[in-house]
Enzyme design. Structure first.
Site, mmCIF file in Angstrom:
data_model
loop_
_atom_site.group_PDB
_atom_site.id
_atom_site.type_symbol
_atom_site.label_atom_id
_atom_site.label_comp_id
_atom_site.label_asym_id
_atom_site.label_seq_id
_atom_site.Cartn_x
_atom_site.Cartn_y
_atom_site.Cartn_z
ATOM 1 N N HIS A 36 0.800 -1.225 0.000
ATOM 2 C CA HIS A 36 0.000 0.000 0.000
ATOM 3 C C HIS A 36 0.836 1.281 0.000
ATOM 4 O O HIS A 36 0.769 2.114 0.898
ATOM 5 C CB HIS A 36 -1.124 0.029 1.045
ATOM 6 C CG HIS A 36 -0.889 -0.693 2.343
ATOM 7 N ND1 HIS A 36 0.045 -0.308 3.232
ATOM 8 C CD2 HIS A 36 -1.493 -1.768 2.886
ATOM 9 C CE1 HIS A 36 0.011 -1.101 4.274
ATOM 10 N NE2 HIS A 36 -0.896 -2.000 4.091
ATOM 11 N N HIS A 76 -2.707 -10.561 14.837
ATOM 12 C CA HIS A 76 -3.034 -9.298 14.156
ATOM 13 C C HIS A 76 -4.023 -9.621 13.049
ATOM 14 O O HIS A 76 -3.821 -10.565 12.289
ATOM 15 C CB HIS A 76 -1.717 -8.738 13.599
ATOM 16 C CG HIS A 76 -1.806 -7.463 12.825
ATOM 17 N ND1 HIS A 76 -2.801 -6.534 13.013
ATOM 18 C CD2 HIS A 76 -0.979 -6.949 11.868
ATOM 19 C CE1 HIS A 76 -2.584 -5.511 12.194
ATOM 20 N NE2 HIS A 76 -1.493 -5.744 11.487
ATOM 21 N N GLU A 87 -4.854 -7.864 10.406
ATOM 22 C CA GLU A 87 -4.623 -7.351 9.053
ATOM 23 C C GLU A 87 -4.444 -8.524 8.087
ATOM 24 O O GLU A 87 -3.883 -9.568 8.437
ATOM 25 C CB GLU A 87 -3.396 -6.419 9.016
ATOM 26 C CG GLU A 87 -3.340 -5.645 7.707
ATOM 27 C CD GLU A 87 -2.272 -4.550 7.661
ATOM 28 O OE1 GLU A 87 -1.581 -4.325 8.668
ATOM 29 O OE2 GLU A 87 -2.142 -3.935 6.584
ATOM 30 N N ASP A 101 -2.659 -9.398 5.643
ATOM 31 C CA ASP A 101 -1.405 -10.063 5.261
ATOM 32 C C ASP A 101 -1.072 -11.197 6.238
ATOM 33 O O ASP A 101 -0.214 -12.030 5.949
ATOM 34 C CB ASP A 101 -0.234 -9.070 5.124
ATOM 35 C CG ASP A 101 -0.083 -8.119 6.279
ATOM 36 O OD1 ASP A 101 -1.033 -7.948 7.067
ATOM 37 O OD2 ASP A 101 1.006 -7.522 6.411
ATOM 38 N N HIS A 114 0.538 -2.343 15.304
ATOM 39 C CA HIS A 114 0.144 -1.035 14.831
ATOM 40 C C HIS A 114 -1.362 -0.908 14.588
ATOM 41 O O HIS A 114 -1.813 0.097 14.005
ATOM 42 C CB HIS A 114 0.916 -0.708 13.530
ATOM 43 C CG HIS A 114 0.496 -1.557 12.348
ATOM 44 N ND1 HIS A 114 -0.098 -1.023 11.224
ATOM 45 C CD2 HIS A 114 0.529 -2.891 12.133
ATOM 46 C CE1 HIS A 114 -0.380 -1.980 10.352
ATOM 47 N NE2 HIS A 114 -0.004 -3.130 10.883
ATOM 48 N N ASP A 126 3.972 -7.756 13.430
ATOM 49 C CA ASP A 126 4.562 -6.685 12.616
ATOM 50 C C ASP A 126 5.707 -5.952 13.329
ATOM 51 O O ASP A 126 6.604 -5.407 12.670
ATOM 52 C CB ASP A 126 3.483 -5.669 12.217
ATOM 53 C CG ASP A 126 2.633 -6.153 11.045
ATOM 54 O OD1 ASP A 126 3.080 -7.052 10.317
ATOM 55 O OD2 ASP A 126 1.528 -5.621 10.870
ATOM 56 N N TYR A 176 10.563 0.139 7.770
ATOM 57 C CA TYR A 176 9.280 -0.404 8.230
ATOM 58 C C TYR A 176 8.748 0.441 9.383
ATOM 59 O O TYR A 176 7.569 0.811 9.423
ATOM 60 C CB TYR A 176 9.462 -1.870 8.670
ATOM 61 C CG TYR A 176 8.150 -2.560 8.878
ATOM 62 C CD1 TYR A 176 7.555 -3.285 7.852
ATOM 63 C CD2 TYR A 176 7.471 -2.460 10.082
ATOM 64 C CE1 TYR A 176 6.327 -3.894 8.024
ATOM 65 C CE2 TYR A 176 6.245 -3.059 10.262
ATOM 66 C CZ TYR A 176 5.680 -3.780 9.233
ATOM 67 O OH TYR A 176 4.456 -4.372 9.403
ATOM 68 N N HIS A 209 7.180 -10.292 9.262
ATOM 69 C CA HIS A 209 7.749 -9.912 7.967
ATOM 70 C C HIS A 209 9.269 -9.939 8.071
ATOM 71 O O HIS A 209 9.836 -9.423 9.043
ATOM 72 C CB HIS A 209 7.362 -8.482 7.568
ATOM 73 C CG HIS A 209 5.897 -8.275 7.357
ATOM 74 N ND1 HIS A 209 5.221 -8.767 6.268
ATOM 75 C CD2 HIS A 209 4.982 -7.612 8.096
ATOM 76 C CE1 HIS A 209 3.950 -8.411 6.346
ATOM 77 N NE2 HIS A 209 3.774 -7.715 7.451
HETATM 78 FE FE FE2 Z 1 -0.068 -4.958 9.948
HETATM 79 FE FE FE2 Z 2 2.014 -7.120 8.393
#
Ligand code: FE2
Ligand code: FE2
Ligand code: FMN
Length: 398
Positions: free
Chosen positions: A21, A75, A77, A79, A142, A161, A189, A220
């Site tokens: 993004h 998390h 999110e 991903d 986050h 993350d 990051y 990640h």
């Molecule tokens: Fe995230």
């Molecule tokens: Fe992530």
């Protein structure tokens, strides 16, 4: 790939990703998931949806998916949660573990999720057999529901993350590529994903400070496994979350016909000649996520642009808006540029830079069309007065 006894990395490498993004990812990225074999086989996080087949393959090399007993969702999110529904469907006996807000976010994203969801409080522990998992909520690091999973027996923090990097390489561990590279990517990051939530990072670091971490396994990029690398990334997060100015003068500019570039180069030379570190970005060829990363180690920002249609060039407007959203503080700024007939168009620019969290050191310097020798001399006097002298006065060590 084993990362500790009975702990496997089963995530995937997204070699082709070039933008997460808007964050440029020239090396691609990875979505790390981890499988722990125990009385209750436990999967920590999943991966981005399109990579389901690879995740399943990586899991089933080790055990049939249906034998998974717990799926930890640190998390929500996508991903990391993108394959949660599919994995839960193939592991009908599994219980999904997440925070309360994690459950809300997962249900909002996926509607229904097969299997039981067990909500855990911060600090709650769960025995999975020989090993124990402890969950710590890290809200706004986050996302609101973010949490991390601690495995005391091996001293592994599955940090999701936090401490991650968008970096795909054949290696798995930071020491294999070199800690400097991993830190460089972790800084990018941090700047682009985590920096707006510095205060939450401070709280999270405090919460985790008692853990004797042997390894940090993020969601990640590379895993931090050497004692000194773990200490280094923790100390970087401490420093970065403090939003302390760094030692580099960051110059970012944009130009149509080169006048602003001439000014940027003159400023750069003066700053370097005065013994300071400087770093220069031409917005035509630079990515704003790289500039954001450089802000972390900057003492101040020099922003230059020319006027087009009564406004600074749009790439500069975008940069200033983006840096503002990242909520940096503690760094001053100074502006310069070139115009043809309406210098007052720079007022809105100055205002935007100030509002973005970079207070102006003084009046900017703007030249009409191409700067001549007189203009350059005035520019240098001004940059000396507002930037170089200020750095010297603040006993700033180059
Ligand atoms: Fe995230
Ligand atoms: Fe992530
Ligand atoms: C498409 C275009 C639009 C411009 N619009 C303005 C303007 O609205 N106000 C102004 O003062 N100058 C305007 N200019 C003049 C430039 O700001 C001027 O040429 C300046 O010296 C360019 O600096 P640069 O070489 O760093 O791009 C415009 C120039 C171009 C090419």
């Amino acid at each position: 790939m084993t990362i500790a006894e009975d702990v496997y990395a089963v995530g995937v490498k997204d070699w082709n990703l070039r933008s997460f993004h808007g964050y440029s990812t020239p090396f691609g990225t990875t979505y790390n998931a981890y499988l722990i074999l125990d009385q209750k086989n436990t999967l920590i996080d999943t991966v981005k949806g399109p990579f389901f087949d690879t995740l399943l393959h990586n899991i089933e090399r080790i055990l049939p998916c249906e034998k998974i007993g717990y799926i930890i969702s640190n998390h929500a999110e996508m991903d990391h949660s993108g394959c949660l529904v599919e994995i839960a469907r193939r592991a009908p006996g599994a219980t999904i573990i997440c925070s309360t807000r994690g459950r809300d976010a997962l249900l909002s994203q996926f509607g229904q999720i097969p299997g039981n969801i067990k909500v855990v409080e911060s600090g709650e522990t769960l025995s999975i057999g020989k090993k124990t998992l402890q969950f710590f909520h890290t809200p706004m690091v986050h996302w609101p529901e973010s949490m991390v999973t601690w495995m005391p027996e091996d001293g592994i923090l599955f940090s999701n993350d936090a401490f991650g990097q968008h970096y795909a390489s054949p290696e798995t561990f930071a020491d294999e590529v070199g800690c400097d590279i991993a830190i460089h990517e972790a800084r990018k990051y941090y700047a682009n994903i985590v920096n707006p939530y510095n205060r939450s990072v401070v709280r999270a670091l405090e919460l985790l400070s008692g853990l004797n971490m042997a390894m940090i396994a993020p969601s990640h990029g590379l895993i931090w496994r050497k004692k000194e690398d773990v200490a280094r990334i923790l100390s970087c997060y401490g420093r970065w979350s403090g939003n302390k100015p760094g030692k580099t003068v960051l110059i970012a500019y944009n130009t149509m016909w080169g006048s602003t570039r001439i000014m940027a180069k003159e400023c750069y030379n003066a700053i370097v000649d005065a013994g300071f570190r400087a770093e220069m970005f031409d917005l035509d060829v630079s990515d704003i996520s790289d500039i954001a990363a450089a802000v972390v180690d900057s003492a101040c920002l020099l922003l230059g642009a020319s006027i087009m249609h009564a406004a600074v060039l749009p790439a500069m407007t975008t940069l200033v808006g983006y840096l503002g959203s990242l909520k940096f503080s503690g760094r001053f700024s100074w502006t310069f540029g070139s115009y043809g007939w309406a210098e007052n168009s720079f007022r809105a620019f100055e205002e935007a830079v100030g509002k973005a969290g970079f207070p102006l050191a003084g009046q900017g310097f703007y030249t009409r069309y191409v700067p001549d020798r007189n203009a350059i001399n005035s520019l240098l006097l001004t940059v000396n007065k507002f930037v170089i002298n200020r750095l010297k006065e603040s006993h700033f060590e180059p």
